[in-house]
Motif scaffolding. Sequence first.
Motif, PDB file in Angstrom:
ATOM      1  N   SER A   1       0.821  -1.220   0.000  1.00 19.31           N
ATOM      2  CA  SER A   1       0.000   0.000   0.000  1.00 19.31           C
ATOM      3  C   SER A   1       0.851   1.263   0.000  1.00 19.31           C
ATOM      4  O   SER A   1       0.373   2.340  -0.376  1.00 19.31           O
ATOM      5  CB  SER A   1      -0.950   0.007   1.204  1.00 19.31           C
ATOM      6  OG  SER A   1      -0.228   0.087   2.415  1.00 19.31           O
ATOM      7  N   ASN A   2       2.111   1.145   0.421  1.00 23.58           N
ATOM      8  CA  ASN A   2       2.996   2.307   0.434  1.00 23.58           C
ATOM      9  C   ASN A   2       3.842   2.410  -0.829  1.00 23.58           C
ATOM     10  O   ASN A   2       4.743   3.252  -0.887  1.00 23.58           O
ATOM     11  CB  ASN A   2       3.900   2.249   1.664  1.00 23.58           C
ATOM     12  CG  ASN A   2       3.178   2.686   2.927  1.00 23.58           C
ATOM     13  OD1 ASN A   2       2.889   3.861   3.104  1.00 23.58           O
ATOM     14  ND2 ASN A   2       2.856   1.740   3.790  1.00 23.58           N
ATOM     15  N   ALA A   3       3.575   1.569  -1.810  1.00 22.61           N
ATOM     16  CA  ALA A   3       4.272   1.685  -3.094  1.00 22.61           C
ATOM     17  C   ALA A   3       3.934   3.038  -3.724  1.00 22.61           C
ATOM     18  O   ALA A   3       2.819   3.535  -3.598  1.00 22.61           O
ATOM     19  CB  ALA A   3       3.857   0.541  -4.020  1.00 22.61           C
ATOM     20  N   PRO A   4       4.895   3.666  -4.402  1.00 18.53           N
ATOM     21  CA  PRO A   4       4.651   4.996  -4.982  1.00 18.53           C
ATOM     22  C   PRO A   4       3.641   4.940  -6.129  1.00 18.53           C
ATOM     23  O   PRO A   4       3.415   3.875  -6.721  1.00 18.53           O
ATOM     24  CB  PRO A   4       6.043   5.401  -5.491  1.00 18.53           C
ATOM     25  CG  PRO A   4       6.765   4.111  -5.714  1.00 18.53           C
ATOM     26  CD  PRO A   4       6.258   3.181  -4.652  1.00 18.53           C
ATOM     27  N   PRO A   5       3.014   6.059  -6.460  1.00 18.29           N
ATOM     28  CA  PRO A   5       2.075   6.110  -7.588  1.00 18.29           C
ATOM     29  C   PRO A   5       2.754   5.729  -8.896  1.00 18.29           C
ATOM     30  O   PRO A   5       3.972   5.890  -9.048  1.00 18.29           O
ATOM     31  CB  PRO A   5       1.626   7.586  -7.619  1.00 18.29           C
ATOM     32  CG  PRO A   5       1.917   8.098  -6.245  1.00 18.29           C
ATOM     33  CD  PRO A   5       3.136   7.353  -5.777  1.00 18.29           C
ATOM     34  N   ASP A   6       1.976   5.203  -9.825  1.00 20.04           N
ATOM     35  CA  ASP A   6       2.511   4.889 -11.142  1.00 20.04           C
ATOM     36  C   ASP A   6       1.495   5.300 -12.196  1.00 20.04           C
ATOM     37  O   ASP A   6       0.460   5.911 -11.892  1.00 20.04           O
ATOM     38  CB  ASP A   6       2.870   3.400 -11.254  1.00 20.04           C
ATOM     39  CG  ASP A   6       1.710   2.492 -10.869  1.00 20.04           C
ATOM     40  OD1 ASP A   6       0.543   2.864 -11.151  1.00 20.04           O
ATOM     41  OD2 ASP A   6       1.945   1.414 -10.296  1.00 20.04           O
ATOM     42  N   LYS A   7       1.779   4.944 -13.447  1.00 15.00           N
ATOM     43  CA  LYS A   7       0.921   5.362 -14.561  1.00 15.00           C
ATOM     44  C   LYS A   7      -0.500   4.827 -14.413  1.00 15.00           C
ATOM     45  O   LYS A   7      -1.472   5.531 -14.696  1.00 15.00           O
ATOM     46  CB  LYS A   7       1.527   4.879 -15.876  1.00 15.00           C
ATOM     47  CG  LYS A   7       0.750   5.324 -17.117  1.00 15.00           C
ATOM     48  CD  LYS A   7       1.434   4.842 -18.384  1.00 15.00           C
ATOM     49  CE  LYS A   7       0.650   5.287 -19.624  1.00 15.00           C
ATOM     50  NZ  LYS A   7       1.305   4.813 -20.874  1.00 15.00           N
ATOM     51  N   GLU A   8      -0.632   3.569 -13.990  1.00 15.15           N
ATOM     52  CA  GLU A   8      -1.961   2.951 -13.862  1.00 15.15           C
ATOM     53  C   GLU A   8      -2.677   3.390 -12.587  1.00 15.15           C
ATOM     54  O   GLU A   8      -3.899   3.352 -12.516  1.00 15.15           O
ATOM     55  CB  GLU A   8      -1.840   1.422 -13.854  1.00 15.15           C
ATOM     56  CG  GLU A   8      -1.465   0.802 -15.191  1.00 15.15           C
ATOM     57  CD  GLU A   8       0.015   0.953 -15.508  1.00 15.15           C
ATOM     58  OE1 GLU A   8       0.793   1.209 -14.543  1.00 15.15           O
ATOM     59  OE2 GLU A   8       0.403   0.859 -16.684  1.00 15.15           O
ATOM     60  N   HIS A   9      -1.911   3.796 -11.561  1.00 13.31           N
ATOM     61  CA  HIS A   9      -2.502   4.170 -10.269  1.00 13.31           C
ATOM     62  C   HIS A   9      -1.903   5.503  -9.819  1.00 13.31           C
ATOM     63  O   HIS A   9      -1.049   5.542  -8.921  1.00 13.31           O
ATOM     64  CB  HIS A   9      -2.239   3.076  -9.219  1.00 13.31           C
ATOM     65  CG  HIS A   9      -2.605   1.710  -9.707  1.00 13.31           C
ATOM     66  ND1 HIS A   9      -1.685   0.853 -10.286  1.00 13.31           N
ATOM     67  CD2 HIS A   9      -3.789   1.054  -9.718  1.00 13.31           C
ATOM     68  CE1 HIS A   9      -2.283  -0.267 -10.623  1.00 13.31           C
ATOM     69  NE2 HIS A   9      -3.561  -0.176 -10.290  1.00 13.31           N
ATOM     70  N   PRO A  10      -2.334   6.606 -10.436  1.00 11.20           N
ATOM     71  CA  PRO A  10      -1.738   7.916 -10.155  1.00 11.20           C
ATOM     72  C   PRO A  10      -1.971   8.411  -8.728  1.00 11.20           C
ATOM     73  O   PRO A  10      -1.293   9.332  -8.277  1.00 11.20           O
ATOM     74  CB  PRO A  10      -2.420   8.843 -11.175  1.00 11.20           C
ATOM     75  CG  PRO A  10      -3.703   8.153 -11.513  1.00 11.20           C
ATOM     76  CD  PRO A  10      -3.403   6.696 -11.450  1.00 11.20           C
ATOM     77  N   TYR A  11      -2.932   7.807  -8.015  1.00 10.36           N
ATOM     78  CA  TYR A  11      -3.206   8.245  -6.636  1.00 10.36           C
ATOM     79  C   TYR A  11      -2.645   7.261  -5.604  1.00 10.36           C
ATOM     80  O   TYR A  11      -3.049   7.260  -4.438  1.00 10.36           O
ATOM     81  CB  TYR A  11      -4.712   8.433  -6.425  1.00 10.36           C
ATOM     82  CG  TYR A  11      -5.317   9.414  -7.393  1.00 10.36           C
ATOM     83  CD1 TYR A  11      -4.979  10.762  -7.327  1.00 10.36           C
ATOM     84  CD2 TYR A  11      -6.189   8.988  -8.395  1.00 10.36           C
ATOM     85  CE1 TYR A  11      -5.498  11.669  -8.231  1.00 10.36           C
ATOM     86  CE2 TYR A  11      -6.719   9.894  -9.305  1.00 10.36           C
ATOM     87  CZ  TYR A  11      -6.372  11.235  -9.220  1.00 10.36           C
ATOM     88  OH  TYR A  11      -6.884  12.134 -10.121  1.00 10.36           O
ATOM     89  N   GLY A  12      -1.729   6.423  -6.020  1.00  6.87           N
ATOM     90  CA  GLY A  12      -1.082   5.497  -5.102  1.00  6.87           C
ATOM     91  C   GLY A  12      -1.811   4.172  -4.971  1.00  6.87           C
ATOM     92  O   GLY A  12      -2.761   3.882  -5.700  1.00  6.87           O
ATOM     93  N   HIS A  13      -1.359   3.365  -4.019  1.00  8.28           N
ATOM     94  CA  HIS A  13      -1.878   2.006  -3.832  1.00  8.28           C
ATOM     95  C   HIS A  13      -2.437   1.794  -2.422  1.00  8.28           C
ATOM     96  O   HIS A  13      -2.454   0.673  -1.910  1.00  8.28           O
ATOM     97  CB  HIS A  13      -0.762   0.978  -4.099  1.00  8.28           C
ATOM     98  CG  HIS A  13      -0.166   1.086  -5.468  1.00  8.28           C
ATOM     99  ND1 HIS A  13       0.735   2.077  -5.809  1.00  8.28           N
ATOM    100  CD2 HIS A  13      -0.358   0.340  -6.586  1.00  8.28           C
ATOM    101  CE1 HIS A  13       1.100   1.920  -7.077  1.00  8.28           C
ATOM    102  NE2 HIS A  13       0.443   0.888  -7.568  1.00  8.28           N
TER     103      HIS A  13
END
Length: 390
Positions: free
Chosen positions: A80-92
Amino acid sequence: MTEYFLNLATKGNHNYLDKSVRERIGYIAGFVGLFVNLLLSILKLITGLIMSSIAVTADAFNNLSDTASSIMTVIGFKLSNAPPDKEHPYGHGRIEYLTALIIAFMVMVVGFQFIKSSVDRIINPKAIEFQIIPFILLVISISLKVWLSFFNRKLGNKISSAALRATATDALGDVIITSVVAFSLLLSLITEYPIDGYVGILVSIFILYSGFSLVKETLSQLIGEAPHEDLIIELTEGVLSYDYILGVHDLIVHNYGPGKVMATIDAEIPSDIDVVTIHNIIDQAERELSEKFNLHLVIHMDPIGFQSKESVDIMNKIKNRIKKDSFIKSMHDFNIIEDNGSKIVVFHVVVDGNKSDKQFSEEEFKIELAELIKEINPNLDSDIIIDMEY
């Protein structure tokens, strides 16, 4: 002991909203739970096998499922603390909720399995012989679970973690379960009635209830819960504290997981103020309030222009009308605009969804207000927006 682990996690930084602090606390809570539950499950399993008690064995596997829960807690905090990425711009952040959901289903599976085993023990009863050492182990187990519940509750409140608070509740449920099992062993001293299977069913019901409660709580968070009332009040008052902001409305809060919250709000400002001046004030408000409440705030500006005598008259008559209904909270964004030679009265009405009658019809309410406006001036059209708040 709790303070020791808390200081170990914070490393002197007591800002519990800090991402790294929150992550370390989650890890420590998970590993402590893993060790305690693994130890208890081994002790109870040995005890249950020695005594041939289905109730004690069921309690052992309940603790074993808690061990798996602790592992999932650690994994959940990591992902859940993984940084945001292209598919999940608001984080995990919502992975933490999914982790809790998996844990809940694992708990329920254990409950169903031991209901079956308990029914079999009722059909084929087996005498239980009381032994002092296994009984002492159960008392120690109860003490450890009481501490573990307090430990997770305190850490969960510090970092506002629903997962840790749920773990604390689950541990408290285990205290009840083990207490019932210990009580059944004491009863074996005064009765030969085969109560082991019945106690096993009772333990299984507690396990199922615990799992169901976790599923319910987690699904509610995944679907999307209303923000806490304190946050609404404090955020509203915070925006209003800045210069030139006359009023606020339409606060919307989006939760993408613990510590990953977005909020938008409309701020009413004078229409004749210098654009650069109000832009700087809004930027300052967004920056300072975002940091204060640990969220990402976006403020939309609503210019409030000069109100003619006609518009003031119409607005006052509408306000007098909506006062008759206790479920009407307010109105805002009142304006009269011209479109292709026609005048249109535009405004929002905020309705309290918790108080409005079940028979309340938005369309009928809009028609009533539109007819009221026509009575004032037949040449006026209307565009009424109903905002339902819960």
